[in-house]
Design a protein around this motif. Sequence first.
Motif, PDB file in Angstrom:
ATOM      1  N   PHE A 105       9.893  13.660  27.987  1.00 17.15           N
ATOM      2  CA  PHE A 105      10.872  12.502  26.932  1.00 17.15           C
ATOM      3  C   PHE A 105      10.099  12.971  24.694  1.00 17.15           C
ATOM      4  CE2 PHE A 105      11.281   9.800  30.151  1.00 17.15           C
ATOM      5  CZ  PHE A 105      12.597  10.599  30.598  1.00 17.15           C
ATOM      6  N   TYR A 106       8.906  13.257  24.932  1.00 17.83           N
ATOM      7  CA  TYR A 106       8.370  12.759  24.271  1.00 17.83           C
ATOM      8  C   TYR A 106       6.944  14.462  24.119  1.00 17.83           C
ATOM      9  CZ  TYR A 106      10.067   8.066  23.453  1.00 17.83           C
ATOM     10  OH  TYR A 106      10.434   6.875  23.795  1.00 17.83           O
ATOM     11  N   ARG A 107       6.501  14.436  22.597  1.00 18.50           N
ATOM     12  CA  ARG A 107       5.940  14.741  22.760  1.00 18.50           C
ATOM     13  C   ARG A 107       4.435  13.959  21.999  1.00 18.50           C
ATOM     14  NH1 ARG A 107       5.549  17.068  17.426  1.00 18.50           N
ATOM     15  NH2 ARG A 107       7.970  15.800  16.802  1.00 18.50           N
ATOM     16  N   VAL A 108       3.338  14.066  23.254  1.00 16.09           N
ATOM     17  CA  VAL A 108       2.424  12.937  23.872  1.00 16.09           C
ATOM     18  C   VAL A 108       1.404  13.204  22.736  1.00 16.09           C
ATOM     19  CG1 VAL A 108       1.355  11.080  24.707  1.00 16.09           C
ATOM     20  CG2 VAL A 108       3.517  12.212  25.594  1.00 16.09           C
ATOM     21  N   ARG A 109       0.331  12.607  21.942  1.00 16.83           N
ATOM     22  CA  ARG A 109      -1.002  13.099  21.511  1.00 16.83           C
ATOM     23  C   ARG A 109      -1.809  11.819  22.083  1.00 16.83           C
ATOM     24  NH1 ARG A 109      -3.464  12.475  15.545  1.00 16.83           N
ATOM     25  NH2 ARG A 109      -5.239  13.393  16.342  1.00 16.83           N
ATOM     26  N   HIS A 110      -2.927  12.542  22.977  1.00 12.88           N
ATOM     27  CA  HIS A 110      -3.977  11.289  23.407  1.00 12.88           C
ATOM     28  C   HIS A 110      -5.196  11.543  23.064  1.00 12.88           C
ATOM     29  CE1 HIS A 110      -1.602  13.159  27.149  1.00 12.88           C
ATOM     30  NE2 HIS A 110      -0.886  11.710  27.181  1.00 12.88           N
ATOM     31  N   ARG A 111      -5.701  10.033  22.944  1.00 20.46           N
ATOM     32  CA  ARG A 111      -6.328  10.225  22.099  1.00 20.46           C
ATOM     33  C   ARG A 111      -7.585   8.581  22.701  1.00 20.46           C
ATOM     34  NH1 ARG A 111      -7.399   7.312  17.242  1.00 20.46           N
ATOM     35  NH2 ARG A 111      -5.278   7.021  16.791  1.00 20.46           N
ATOM     36  N   PHE A 146      14.718  12.596  21.005  1.00 13.83           N
ATOM     37  CA  PHE A 146      14.624  13.213  22.065  1.00 13.83           C
ATOM     38  C   PHE A 146      13.113  14.322  21.796  1.00 13.83           C
ATOM     39  CE2 PHE A 146      14.428  16.849  24.528  1.00 13.83           C
ATOM     40  CZ  PHE A 146      14.182  16.663  25.876  1.00 13.83           C
ATOM     41  N   TRP A 147      12.272  14.341  21.773  1.00 14.07           N
ATOM     42  CA  TRP A 147      10.461  15.017  22.046  1.00 14.07           C
ATOM     43  C   TRP A 147       9.835  15.129  20.879  1.00 14.07           C
ATOM     44  CZ3 TRP A 147       8.160  17.365  25.218  1.00 14.07           C
ATOM     45  CH2 TRP A 147       7.565  18.161  24.827  1.00 14.07           C
ATOM     46  N   SER A 148      10.142  13.385  20.328  1.00 14.96           N
ATOM     47  CA  SER A 148       9.599  12.978  18.879  1.00 14.96           C
ATOM     48  C   SER A 148       7.518  12.767  19.820  1.00 14.96           C
ATOM     49  CB  SER A 148      10.070  11.109  18.892  1.00 14.96           C
ATOM     50  OG  SER A 148       9.883  10.672  19.293  1.00 14.96           O
ATOM     51  N   ARG A 149       7.229  12.366  18.279  1.00 10.93           N
ATOM     52  CA  ARG A 149       5.689  12.429  18.119  1.00 10.93           C
ATOM     53  C   ARG A 149       4.957  11.176  18.809  1.00 10.93           C
ATOM     54  NH1 ARG A 149       1.983  11.939  14.868  1.00 10.93           N
ATOM     55  NH2 ARG A 149       2.632  11.880  13.096  1.00 10.93           N
ATOM     56  N   VAL A 150       4.848  11.597  19.924  1.00 11.51           N
ATOM     57  CA  VAL A 150       3.820   9.686  20.014  1.00 11.51           C
ATOM     58  C   VAL A 150       2.906   9.467  20.624  1.00 11.51           C
ATOM     59  CG1 VAL A 150       6.207   8.663  20.995  1.00 11.51           C
ATOM     60  CG2 VAL A 150       4.699   9.714  22.466  1.00 11.51           C
ATOM     61  N   GLU A 151       1.962   8.592  20.389  1.00  9.08           N
ATOM     62  CA  GLU A 151       0.253   8.795  20.724  1.00  9.08           C
ATOM     63  C   GLU A 151       0.060   6.975  22.212  1.00  9.08           C
ATOM     64  OE1 GLU A 151      -1.947  10.196  16.766  1.00  9.08           O
ATOM     65  OE2 GLU A 151      -2.028   8.241  17.260  1.00  9.08           O
ATOM     66  N   VAL A 152      -0.731   7.840  22.713  1.00 12.78           N
ATOM     67  CA  VAL A 152      -1.980   7.119  23.664  1.00 12.78           C
ATOM     68  C   VAL A 152      -2.774   6.798  22.884  1.00 12.78           C
ATOM     69  CG1 VAL A 152      -2.149   6.375  26.283  1.00 12.78           C
ATOM     70  CG2 VAL A 152      -0.184   6.961  25.620  1.00 12.78           C
ATOM     71  N   VAL A 153      -3.801   5.668  22.682  1.00 20.67           N
ATOM     72  CA  VAL A 153      -4.939   5.676  21.994  1.00 20.67           C
ATOM     73  C   VAL A 153      -5.657   4.664  23.067  1.00 20.67           C
ATOM     74  CG1 VAL A 153      -6.224   5.276  19.862  1.00 20.67           C
ATOM     75  CG2 VAL A 153      -3.851   5.729  19.654  1.00 20.67           C
ATOM     76  N   ALA A 154      -6.730   5.133  23.311  1.00 20.86           N
ATOM     77  CA  ALA A 154      -7.646   3.860  23.568  1.00 20.86           C
ATOM     78  C   ALA A 154      -8.862   4.012  22.960  1.00 20.86           C
ATOM     79  CB  ALA A 154      -8.139   4.678  25.492  1.00 20.86           C
ATOM     80  N   GLY A 155      -9.075   2.579  23.274  1.00 20.84           N
ATOM     81  CA  GLY A 155     -10.710   2.241  22.332  1.00 20.84           C
ATOM     82  C   GLY A 155     -11.493   1.500  23.389  1.00 20.84           C
ATOM     83  N   PRO A 156     -12.909   1.665  23.135  1.00 23.80           N
ATOM     84  CA  PRO A 156     -14.645   1.383  23.563  1.00 23.80           C
ATOM     85  C   PRO A 156     -14.059   0.239  25.163  1.00 23.80           C
ATOM     86  CG  PRO A 156     -14.918   1.838  21.650  1.00 23.80           C
ATOM     87  CD  PRO A 156     -13.043   1.560  21.580  1.00 23.80           C
TER      88      PRO A 156
END
Length: 628
Positions: free
Chosen positions: A441-447, A594-604
């Motif tokens: 569904f998306y272009r997912v970036r992980h950080r 559709f296929w838009s950019r989203v991010e999943v970000v985790a912290g300490p």
Amino acid sequence: MLGPGLLLKQRFGPFFMTQALGAFNDNVFRFALMFTLTFTAADRLTLDINILMNLAAGLFILPFFLFSGIAGQLADKYEKSLIIRRIKLLELLIMLVALAAFTLQVWWLLLALVFLMGAQSALFGPVKYALLPQHLAEDELVSGNALVSMGTFVAILLGTLLGGLLAGWAGEATWIIGVAVLVFALLGVLTSLGVPRAPAGDPELVLNWNIYSQTRRVLLYARSSRSVYLAILAISWFWFMGSGYLTQFPNFTRSVLHADESVATLLLTLFSLGVGGGALLCGFWSRGRIELGMVPLGALGMAVFSWDLYRQAMAFPLPESGEVLRDLSTFLQVGGVRLAMDLMLAGVSGGLFIVPLYSLIQKKTPVQYRAQVIAALNVLNSLAMVLSAVIGILLLGVVGISLPLFFACYGLTALMVALLGMRLARDPLLRFLIYLLSHSFYRVRHRGLEHIPESGGALVVANHVSYVDALLLAGACHRPLRFVIDKDIHDLPVLKRFLQLAGTVPISSERIDRQNLQQAFAAIGDALQRGELVFIFPEGRLTTDGEMHDFKKGVERILAQYPVPVIPMALRGLWGSWFSRANGRAFRKWPRRFWSRVEVVAGPALPAEQATAERLQQVVAELRGDWR
């Protein structure tokens, strides 16, 4: 890291070229010799050519039975780059003798050299895979194995093709073949000089030169870990199936497809490139971690495409009366495209299957005897290939089944392996399928995912923006997440069975179902005490305006009873999507992103005593920032 970046690294590039040149030269030598024996020297030989071909194949495989156990000891006891250089010098010496033998046309000496080439390959195998974990970071291991698998299969393919071409070009001037293999061996020696040092795993190891007892010992090492042993058996099955395919290609092309050598070459090329492409695809999808969920999917793919290959072959049109063997163009015109695609996609599935298994063996085996376990893998791989040849003789020669049915039988073994893999790797399979679905569904970036611990119980929290939040988070995390979700959603008929398989925890508010709430808290506590990751959306509902709602106190209640670290995560870029409530109810507007950019970000991680609802909401809001 995958692709040119890793290939250009000093710690990987020279090794990659060395092992690829070795596989390439092995096959140039063997196939040039076999073609020469068949088309140039057949009249001068006293032994039947079919016996000679099988003898040559057996002479190459035999050293893996005899010397793999000893090779594993050497690779564990001594510094590995030194072993590689000495093995390449041995190859150069063998090829010098081969040049003389080709020049003088001493065929029995050349057959003996096939055995010696098998011996040097057997010595190289344990070093090859034991060295990778020492030169690559943990998140590079899968990519490194993917590149090695791709390089090996492409090298085998190119060596096979060039071996046949060299035999044709050389004709009676067989010394040309000797010069070629000598040059390739020399190139291998030169590239081996750039392989960096890799310390010995166990310098104090006392060598055992008894072939039988040492082979038995490495097989016992392989059985010391259940997961490693299952991976070894699975890889050996792959070589069983792959050997069966490759062995039957020429006869299948001629007797079933009624086609000539160009078609056989195409099929061999597509299958080999498919395995290499599948290995690279595995490296891309793995994102630096071992994705065991690909293993049953790869086996299932081999089963499906083997079955379709059987159906296409059974329906393949017979040649018209008087028609000679079809060339490549005619083969494609009469319906060969789908059949060729079946073979290529079976190869892709095979690449997805083997790369995670090689990586698992390397990661899970202690460095002290890692090379010896890989030696056990080589022994069982060789046994599997011999078994495949025996079964091929029995099914095709004794029972008399057709070649299409032979492929269907091998496909049935793939189906059994797939079903067993689904049972043994259910959670990794579900997680990988979720990753594929959500990332479609998306272009997912992980950080920041390195903040998720490798083991131990923890609570994970995030903002709640859309109906695909759980899919994105489950696909991003390298460990399984036990989601706590609303009971009404959990009990929907279309979702309930899947959510039960995924291990979700249904929860209701206290005023609606007090008993369910108590059961949910007990299930959460059990999961945390077992060292699992439990995920909750502390807001308790989807946002209706893109902003975060107040985090509820339930998280504090959990932590008061089960004090575990809390990992804050944030979803960015999902507001306004088709799955969110922007501009009305979800799913009611036309999807525009559709296929838009989203991010999943985790912290300490926050310790339990600091993880109040207010503090967690503040941290998640900071991770999300202004991008809703």
